[in-house]
Motif scaffolding. Structure first.
Motif, short mmCIF file in Angstrom:
data_model
loop_
_atom_site.label_atom_id
_atom_site.label_comp_id
_atom_site.label_asym_id
_atom_site.label_seq_id
_atom_site.Cartn_x
_atom_site.Cartn_y
_atom_site.Cartn_z
N ALA A 53 -3.30 -50.56 -8.15
CA ALA A 53 -2.74 -50.86 -6.78
C ALA A 53 -3.36 -52.45 -6.33
N GLU A 54 -2.52 -53.08 -5.90
CA GLU A 54 -2.74 -54.53 -5.65
C GLU A 54 -4.20 -54.61 -4.67
N ASP A 55 -4.18 -53.71 -3.80
CA ASP A 55 -5.34 -53.57 -2.71
C ASP A 55 -5.99 -52.34 -2.43
N GLY A 56 -6.22 -51.76 -3.65
CA GLY A 56 -6.86 -50.39 -3.67
C GLY A 56 -5.70 -49.50 -3.12
N ALA A 57 -6.07 -48.23 -2.77
CA ALA A 57 -4.75 -47.32 -2.48
C ALA A 57 -5.36 -46.30 -1.43
N THR A 58 -4.70 -45.69 -0.49
CA THR A 58 -4.87 -44.91 0.37
C THR A 58 -4.95 -43.27 -0.39
N ARG A 59 -5.71 -42.42 -0.11
CA ARG A 59 -5.54 -41.18 -0.44
C ARG A 59 -3.96 -40.67 -0.46
N ALA A 60 -3.33 -40.80 0.64
CA ALA A 60 -2.01 -40.30 0.78
C ALA A 60 -1.14 -41.42 -0.27
N GLU A 61 -1.35 -42.42 -0.42
CA GLU A 61 -0.43 -43.35 -1.52
C GLU A 61 -0.52 -42.64 -3.03
N VAL A 62 -1.98 -42.29 -3.29
CA VAL A 62 -2.35 -41.72 -4.57
C VAL A 62 -1.55 -40.41 -4.69
N ILE A 63 -1.72 -39.67 -3.70
CA ILE A 63 -1.04 -38.27 -3.82
C ILE A 63 0.38 -38.31 -3.78
N THR A 64 1.06 -39.31 -2.99
CA THR A 64 2.32 -39.32 -2.98
C THR A 64 2.97 -39.83 -4.39
N ALA A 65 2.25 -40.78 -4.91
CA ALA A 65 2.58 -41.47 -6.19
C ALA A 65 2.67 -40.42 -7.49
N GLN A 66 1.58 -39.58 -7.11
CA GLN A 66 1.53 -38.63 -8.48
C GLN A 66 1.78 -37.22 -8.08
N GLN A 67 2.55 -36.84 -6.90
CA GLN A 67 2.51 -35.53 -6.63
C GLN A 67 3.71 -34.76 -7.60
N ALA A 68 4.53 -35.64 -8.12
CA ALA A 68 5.48 -34.87 -9.06
C ALA A 68 4.84 -34.82 -10.62
N ASN A 69 3.72 -35.40 -10.88
CA ASN A 69 3.25 -35.43 -12.17
C ASN A 69 2.77 -33.88 -12.50
N LEU A 70 3.56 -33.12 -13.18
CA LEU A 70 3.02 -31.84 -13.84
C LEU A 70 2.91 -30.90 -12.91
N ASP A 71 3.78 -30.83 -11.83
CA ASP A 71 3.71 -30.11 -10.65
C ASP A 71 2.22 -29.85 -9.85
N VAL A 72 1.70 -30.95 -9.61
CA VAL A 72 0.51 -30.97 -8.74
C VAL A 72 0.70 -31.00 -7.37
N GLY A 73 1.84 -31.18 -6.95
CA GLY A 73 2.20 -30.94 -5.70
C GLY A 73 1.66 -31.65 -4.60
N ALA A 74 2.21 -31.70 -3.39
CA ALA A 74 1.71 -32.40 -2.35
C ALA A 74 0.30 -32.00 -2.09
#
Length: 152
Positions: A53-74
């Protein structure tokens, strides 16, 4: 390598079983290798997401970007984010942006090298052409079954 069946019989095997078996085996392999260096696969995803992430990332940004990965979910990565902060691999600034610490960067480097080595091992004796064909066939099958192949 010896295959499970003769070609004439293998062509009748269910793709669902073999994709499940591949998924189960490859996940266990990668997760075991990452665990050996002290990081889980979801924690690796978080470290990687924050690093790139260019300037770090918020928790929400990390979770949103990864929530589809292998069903980790929201929200499924929230405990991993918390643990990485607890371990002082990530810090959260006053604006709520997560950043890697020096120790976090070092672990990310080790994990990235582990992932590169995993890929080399798993792809041994598989040409890029064979790999591309396998992925395209799987994507066509997913599409034919009404699935979405628009995201990796």
């Amino acid at each position: 390598m010896e295959y499970s069946h003769k070609d004439a019989d293998l062509v009748d095997q269910p793709v669902g079983y073999w994709t499940w078996a591949a998924n189960k085996t490859l996940l266990a392999y990668a997760r075991g290798r990452l665990a050996a260096i002290g990081v889980t696969q979801p924690q690796w995803w978080v470290l990687h997401q924050v690093l790139h992430a260019e300037d770090g990332a918020t928790r929400a940004e990390v979770i949103t970007a990864q929530q589809a990965n292998l069903d980790v979910g929201a929200g499924g990565l929230a405990p991993d984010v918390d643990l990485l902060v607890e371990r002082k691999l990530l810090v959260q600034d006053a604006d709520g942006r997560l950043r890697l610490t020096d120790e976090g960067r070092a672990l990310h480097r080790r994990a990235a090298e582990t992932q590169r080595a995993n890929r080399e091992r798993v792809h041994a004796d598989v040409s890029d052409e064979e790999y591309l064909i396998a992925l395209k066939v799987l994507q066509r099958m997913i599409h034919n079954a009404g699935g979405d192949v628009s995201r990796p």
